[in-house]
Write an enzyme that holds these catalytic residues in place. Structure first.
Site, PDB file in Angstrom:
ATOM      1  N   ASP A  86       0.831  -1.199   0.000  1.00 19.50           N
ATOM      2  CA  ASP A  86       0.000   0.000   0.000  1.00 19.50           C
ATOM      3  C   ASP A  86       0.869   1.254   0.000  1.00 19.50           C
ATOM      4  OD1 ASP A  86      -2.646   0.663  -0.146  1.00 19.50           O
ATOM      5  OD2 ASP A  86      -3.114   0.118   1.928  1.00 19.50           O
ATOM      6  N   LYS A 116      -0.613  -0.323  -4.272  1.00 14.19           N
ATOM      7  CA  LYS A 116      -2.031   0.063  -4.277  1.00 14.19           C
ATOM      8  C   LYS A 116      -2.138   1.531  -3.885  1.00 14.19           C
ATOM      9  CE  LYS A 116      -5.057  -1.234  -1.003  1.00 14.19           C
ATOM     10  NZ  LYS A 116      -5.443   0.115  -0.499  1.00 14.19           N
ATOM     11  N   GLU A 118      -5.023   4.793  -3.258  1.00 11.95           N
ATOM     12  CA  GLU A 118      -6.424   5.183  -3.082  1.00 11.95           C
ATOM     13  C   GLU A 118      -6.740   6.378  -3.982  1.00 11.95           C
ATOM     14  OE1 GLU A 118      -7.452   5.844   1.015  1.00 11.95           O
ATOM     15  OE2 GLU A 118      -6.584   3.936   1.665  1.00 11.95           O
ATOM     16  N   GLU A 189     -14.239  -0.564  -1.916  1.00  9.54           N
ATOM     17  CA  GLU A 189     -14.458  -0.684  -0.471  1.00  9.54           C
ATOM     18  C   GLU A 189     -15.709   0.087  -0.048  1.00  9.54           C
ATOM     19  OE1 GLU A 189     -11.114   0.077   2.110  1.00  9.54           O
ATOM     20  OE2 GLU A 189     -12.373   0.008   3.907  1.00  9.54           O
TER      21      GLU A 189
HETATM   22  O1  KIV Z   1      -5.057  -0.937   4.043  1.00 15.19           O
HETATM   23  C1  KIV Z   1      -5.762  -1.933   3.819  1.00 15.19           C
HETATM   24  O2  KIV Z   1      -5.726  -2.937   4.530  1.00 15.19           O
HETATM   25  C2  KIV Z   1      -6.637  -1.889   2.669  1.00 15.19           C
HETATM   26  C3  KIV Z   1      -7.618  -3.003   2.502  1.00 15.19           C
HETATM   27  C4  KIV Z   1      -8.727  -2.845   3.442  1.00 15.19           C
HETATM   28  C5  KIV Z   1      -8.085  -3.115   1.091  1.00 15.19           C
HETATM   29  O3  KIV Z   1      -6.592  -0.965   1.915  1.00 15.19           O
END
Ligand code: KIV
Length: 276
Positions: A86, A116, A118, A189
């Site tokens: 992330d 990932k 957002e 989400e």
């Molecule tokens: O940070 C995280 O764990 C997430 C998931 C909930 C998809 O973004």
């Protein structure tokens, strides 16, 4: 070469063949190894670590170095699963150059295979730039925890019609923008199941839902929710498949009792002198 290894390209095949993608968060070696051996397809080192590991009440303070620290542990454990790291708050929003440098660290130093991010339309140019430099990107729209202050808390998104942030039509546009920018999958989400179904049907890339109903191409849960490893709060969308918080507490209480009663260590736990 591990021929069972899940690659970015396999997720598209799974969507095309209607095979659901199973994804979980992981933050350390033992749990990552357990999940990998149990057949999880994707491991995400989520910035949720700020809440479930560090005990903060939001994800905002998590740093690139902290995600890297946990990603390295998970990378050491992982054999088969695709590993996604992330990108924390403000590690990709300021400039595309900054995003490339931070995301690149996740691959170079962390051993991740993708990152990932957002956001939707507003970060599409950045996603395009990352993908252009061969840094695969998973998108994340709907209830985006880094937007906690704009959303007024962790609130379900997409219930209101409109093109403003978090509105129904806007989420369809966000998903389309991420796909056009080259994202290989999109986390949905905290949105109504019907809307998630519509996004999934329109999307050429797999959707992975969390609180987004059964029509998504895959599902993701935070490992603490899946294992019942939280003290009390369990979100409506989560299902605990174990009760590790309770079980760990009971195990600890048994240990404390046996130490106090001198029942532990027993003879079988003791070393002896060698016979002369
Ligand atoms: O940070 C995280 O764990 C997430 C998931 C909930 C998809 O973004």
């Amino acid at each position: 070469m591990n021929k069972d290894k899940v690659r970015i390209t396999d997720l598209a095949t799974m969507k095309a063949e209607g095979r659901p993608i199973a994804m979980l968060t992981a933050y350390d070696f033992p749990f990552a190894r357990i999940f990998d051996q149990a057949g999880i397809d994707v491991l995400l080192v989520g910035d949720s670590l700020g809440m479930v590991v560090q005990g903060a009440d939001s994800t905002l303070a998590v740093t690139v170095d902290e995600v890297l620290y946990h990603t390295r542990m998970v990378a050491r454990a992982r054999r088969r699963a695709l590993l996604v790291a992330d990108m924390p708050f403000l590690s990709y929003q300021v400039s595309a150059e900054n995003a490339v440098l931070n995301a690149g660290r996740m691959l170079k130093e962390g051993g991740a295979e993708a990152v990932k991010l957002e956001g939707g339309i507003l970060i599409a140019d950045t996603v395009h730039k990352l993908v252009g430099f061969d840094i695969p990107v998973m998108g994340h729209i709907g209830l985006t925890p880094q937007s906690i202050h704009r959303m007024g808390g962790h609130r379900v998104q997409g219930r209101r019609a409109g093109h403003g942030p978090g509105c129904r039509e806007r989420l369809l546009e966000d998903a389309a923008a991420l796909e056009a920018a080259g994202a290989f999958a999109i986390v949905l989400e905290g949105i109504p199941a019907e809307l998630a179904g519509e996004i999934t049907a329109r999307s050429g890339v797999p959707t992975i839902g969390i609180g987004a109903g059964p029509s998504c191409d895959g599902q993701v849960l935070v490992m603490h929710d899946m294992l019942g490893l939280s003290e009390s709060f369990m979100p409506r969308f989560a299902k605990p498949y174990a009760r590790l918080w309770h079980d760990a507490g009971a195990a600890t209480a048994a240990y404390v009792r046996e130490v106090r009663e001198r029942a532990f260590p027993a003879p079988e736990h003791c070393y002896r002198m060698r016979e002369a």
